[in-house]
Design an enzyme around this catalytic site. Sequence first.
Site, short mmCIF file in Angstrom:
data_model
loop_
_atom_site.label_atom_id
_atom_site.label_comp_id
_atom_site.label_asym_id
_atom_site.label_seq_id
_atom_site.Cartn_x
_atom_site.Cartn_y
_atom_site.Cartn_z
N ASP A 66 12.39 13.01 16.74
CA ASP A 66 11.08 12.72 17.35
C ASP A 66 10.08 12.17 16.34
O ASP A 66 8.86 12.38 16.47
CB ASP A 66 10.50 13.98 18.02
CG ASP A 66 11.42 14.52 19.09
OD1 ASP A 66 12.13 13.71 19.72
OD2 ASP A 66 11.44 15.75 19.29
N LYS B 38 10.95 7.03 16.29
CA LYS B 38 11.96 5.97 16.13
C LYS B 38 11.83 4.93 17.23
O LYS B 38 11.96 3.73 16.99
CB LYS B 38 13.38 6.58 16.15
CG LYS B 38 13.63 7.56 15.01
CD LYS B 38 14.99 8.21 15.12
CE LYS B 38 15.15 9.17 16.28
NZ LYS B 38 14.35 10.41 16.17
N GLY B 39 11.57 5.43 18.48
CA GLY B 39 11.46 4.51 19.62
C GLY B 39 10.40 3.46 19.39
O GLY B 39 10.64 2.26 19.55
N LYS B 40 9.22 3.89 18.97
CA LYS B 40 8.12 2.94 18.74
C LYS B 40 8.50 1.93 17.66
O LYS B 40 8.30 0.72 17.83
CB LYS B 40 6.84 3.68 18.33
CG LYS B 40 5.81 2.69 17.81
CD LYS B 40 4.48 3.23 17.42
CE LYS B 40 3.76 2.10 16.67
NZ LYS B 40 2.35 2.29 16.48
N GLY C 264 15.32 11.29 23.10
CA GLY C 264 14.25 10.80 23.97
C GLY C 264 13.37 9.92 23.09
O GLY C 264 12.65 10.43 22.24
N HIS C 265 13.50 8.63 23.23
CA HIS C 265 12.78 7.69 22.37
C HIS C 265 11.70 6.99 23.18
O HIS C 265 11.99 6.26 24.13
CB HIS C 265 13.76 6.65 21.79
CG HIS C 265 14.79 7.26 20.89
ND1 HIS C 265 15.78 6.55 20.28
CD2 HIS C 265 14.97 8.56 20.48
CE1 HIS C 265 16.52 7.36 19.54
NE2 HIS C 265 16.06 8.58 19.66
N GLN D 43 18.16 11.57 16.94
CA GLN D 43 17.90 12.84 16.25
C GLN D 43 17.35 12.55 14.85
O GLN D 43 16.70 11.53 14.68
CB GLN D 43 19.16 13.71 16.19
CG GLN D 43 19.57 14.30 17.53
CD GLN D 43 20.33 13.34 18.42
OE1 GLN D 43 21.32 12.79 18.01
NE2 GLN D 43 19.88 13.14 19.64
N GLY E 298 10.59 18.85 27.48
CA GLY E 298 9.21 19.28 27.68
C GLY E 298 8.82 20.51 26.86
O GLY E 298 7.71 21.01 26.97
N LEU F 207 -0.23 9.17 11.68
CA LEU F 207 -1.26 9.50 10.69
C LEU F 207 -2.57 9.85 11.40
O LEU F 207 -3.34 10.70 10.95
CB LEU F 207 -1.47 8.29 9.74
CG LEU F 207 -2.43 8.52 8.59
CD1 LEU F 207 -1.91 9.60 7.64
CD2 LEU F 207 -2.71 7.23 7.82
N VAL G 52 -0.55 4.35 13.48
CA VAL G 52 -1.79 5.11 13.69
C VAL G 52 -2.09 5.32 15.18
O VAL G 52 -3.21 5.65 15.56
CB VAL G 52 -2.99 4.43 12.98
CG1 VAL G 52 -2.85 4.52 11.47
CG2 VAL G 52 -3.13 2.96 13.42
P1 GDP Z 1 11.66 9.46 18.72
O1 GDP Z 1 12.58 10.41 19.39
O2 GDP Z 1 11.81 9.45 17.24
O3 GDP Z 1 11.72 8.07 19.30
O4 GDP Z 1 10.20 10.01 19.00
P2 GDP Z 1 9.61 10.55 20.43
O5 GDP Z 1 9.39 9.39 21.30
O6 GDP Z 1 10.46 11.65 20.93
O7 GDP Z 1 8.25 11.21 19.95
C1 GDP Z 1 7.26 10.51 19.30
C2 GDP Z 1 5.99 10.60 20.14
O8 GDP Z 1 4.88 10.18 19.35
C3 GDP Z 1 5.98 9.68 21.34
O9 GDP Z 1 5.23 10.30 22.35
C4 GDP Z 1 5.27 8.43 20.84
O10 GDP Z 1 4.63 7.71 21.88
C5 GDP Z 1 4.25 9.04 19.92
N1 GDP Z 1 3.87 8.21 18.76
C6 GDP Z 1 4.62 7.38 17.99
N2 GDP Z 1 3.91 6.91 16.96
C7 GDP Z 1 2.67 7.44 17.08
C8 GDP Z 1 1.48 7.36 16.28
O11 GDP Z 1 1.42 6.72 15.24
N3 GDP Z 1 0.40 8.09 16.71
C9 GDP Z 1 0.42 8.84 17.85
N4 GDP Z 1 -0.66 9.51 18.18
N5 GDP Z 1 1.52 8.93 18.62
C10 GDP Z 1 2.64 8.26 18.23
P1 IMO Z 2 15.47 12.22 19.25
O1 IMO Z 2 16.53 11.12 19.15
C1 IMO Z 2 14.48 16.41 18.51
C2 IMO Z 2 17.77 19.32 18.80
C3 IMO Z 2 17.70 20.32 19.93
C4 IMO Z 2 18.40 21.49 19.26
C5 IMO Z 2 19.50 20.82 18.46
C6 IMO Z 2 20.86 20.78 19.14
O2 IMO Z 2 14.56 12.07 20.39
O3 IMO Z 2 14.81 12.37 17.94
P2 IMO Z 2 21.83 19.36 21.16
O4 IMO Z 2 21.41 19.26 22.58
O5 IMO Z 2 21.84 18.06 20.42
O6 IMO Z 2 23.13 20.09 20.98
O7 IMO Z 2 20.72 20.31 20.47
O8 IMO Z 2 19.05 19.50 18.24
N1 IMO Z 2 17.67 17.88 19.22
C7 IMO Z 2 16.59 17.12 19.05
N2 IMO Z 2 15.35 17.43 18.58
N3 IMO Z 2 14.76 15.14 18.87
C8 IMO Z 2 15.99 14.81 19.32
O9 IMO Z 2 16.36 13.53 19.57
C9 IMO Z 2 16.95 15.83 19.48
N4 IMO Z 2 18.23 15.86 19.91
C10 IMO Z 2 18.65 17.12 19.74
O10 IMO Z 2 16.36 20.63 20.25
O11 IMO Z 2 17.55 22.13 18.35
MG MG Z 3 12.55 12.00 20.72
#
Ligand code: GDP
Ligand code: IMO
Ligand code: MG
Length: 430
Positions: free
Chosen positions: A15, A18-20, A42-43, A226, A304, A334, A416
């Site tokens: 989290d 990476k998606g952004k 979840g990206h 991950q 969630g 940041l 940012v």
């Molecule tokens: P990923 O799994 O690495 O793709 O990350 P996620 O999407 O699960 O979580 C990152 C969250 O931070 C998402 O809700 C993005 O929209 C949000 N996000 C990404 N970059 C920024 C940032 O620079 N500032 C803020 N406030 N939110 C960000």
């Molecule tokens: P992204 O790609 C954050 C965590 C779970 C748990 C552990 C094992 O969005 O960054 P699993 O279901 O993979 O066997 O769970 O890994 N986990 C993540 N935490 N971001 C993820 O993916 C994750 N994928 C798995 O919360 O602790």
């Molecule tokens: Mg994620």
Amino acid sequence: MRKKNIIVVGLQWGDEGKGKIVDLLAKDADIVARYQGGNNAGHTVVSGDLSLVFRLVPSGILNEEKICILGNGVVIDPVVLFQELEDLKAIGINIKGRFFISYKSHIIMPYHKRLDIARERLRGAGMIGTTGRGIGPAYEDKVARLGIRAVDLINRDLLYKKIVLSLKEKNHLFKNVLGEDVFNPDDLIEEYLNYGGKIQEFLIDSSIFINERLDKGFNVMLEGAQGTFLDVDHGTYPYVTSSNTVGGSALSGIGLGPTKIDEVIGITKAYTTRVGEGYFPTELKGEEGRVIRDKGEEFGSVTGRPRRCGWFDVNLIKEAGRLNGATGMAVTKLDVLSGLGKINICTGYMLNGSVINHLPFSSADYDKAIPVYEEMEGWSGDISSIKSFKDLPVNSQKYILRIEDLTGLRINMLSVGKERMQTINLKNIF
Ligand code: GDP
Ligand code: IMO
Ligand code: MG
């Protein structure tokens, strides 16, 4: 000179944003491919009013004309995949001729999901906190040579035999150990053959497909899921996911040789989060953690669940830099730190009277390793529309420069805000 091939990987516990970053960088990549994980990912990509969370489809898909691939290292739940493709269609994204799946990728079956959830219950207090998506059991079956590959879905006899074989042990487990209902292969075969009918048009050999295009001058970006410390070998075992998440596995997860890669870009938040159980030395369990969680909207994009929040940890990032061979990094969120009076950076852990600069070797030492902090002055104000480094508040500049200094990694991008344009470019990647 040929175009660069890059790997984008999370440096923390997932989290990181990476998606952004992948969505942004995709404009310079002809092919975007995922190499491991499944719909535990979840990206999030935010573009104007649109906020999309990708579980399986690479985050580059919104960039028209780019080719997106799920490599052999990915585990695919067809229920989730086809829903995601429907959702993309509904917003007018055309995937025809530009979305492909390795025929070698493995399928997450309903029994994998049931096993994942039932096992967590059995572990009780020792639960991992998995996403419950069947990821671990699907990878177990792959390694146990009981897995069902995408290509198996198009052959009735083969699929049936494989389901029967896979259920032999599992049905005992469901009935006699886990107290769950057993599965009847006859109840699964038609549904999964139907998925086979739908998946067939996407199947390719990701190694042949990508290598042929690289030879013609295309380039590829490999999108990690991950993060480094969820890696099954290098992470905070056993509180990890069931795949190798580090950059090295990008190559085997797609069928590419190591000599083809030019850059490895690590993504890290300007602080740290973790969702699920396990070691988190810089976690803030009180008010400060809550403030960061609320401001950063730190709630899992898949489940969630509230994300645990803590200070930036140089130990982790240095270790991740080494494990991934990172050539640079992107620092996200940041903006979330604005308004905090003081900000801490963890520079090491104190264990048995001396400072260590890596994760403790034994998980028995995790709770004994106490973070050592360096305190920095905070800054205030909304920085989310700032476009250049020199316009950032001086203390935030100092924070960023200190992170570069302590981690030894050069920052290419500073994020940012969640929108595409809320990004400060410091050094070109491509
Ligand atoms: P990923 O799994 O690495 O793709 O990350 P996620 O999407 O699960 O979580 C990152 C969250 O931070 C998402 O809700 C993005 O929209 C949000 N996000 C990404 N970059 C920024 C940032 O620079 N500032 C803020 N406030 N939110 C960000
Ligand atoms: P992204 O790609 C954050 C965590 C779970 C748990 C552990 C094992 O969005 O960054 P699993 O279901 O993979 O066997 O769970 O890994 N986990 C993540 N935490 N971001 C993820 O993916 C994750 N994928 C798995 O919360 O602790
Ligand atoms: Mg994620």
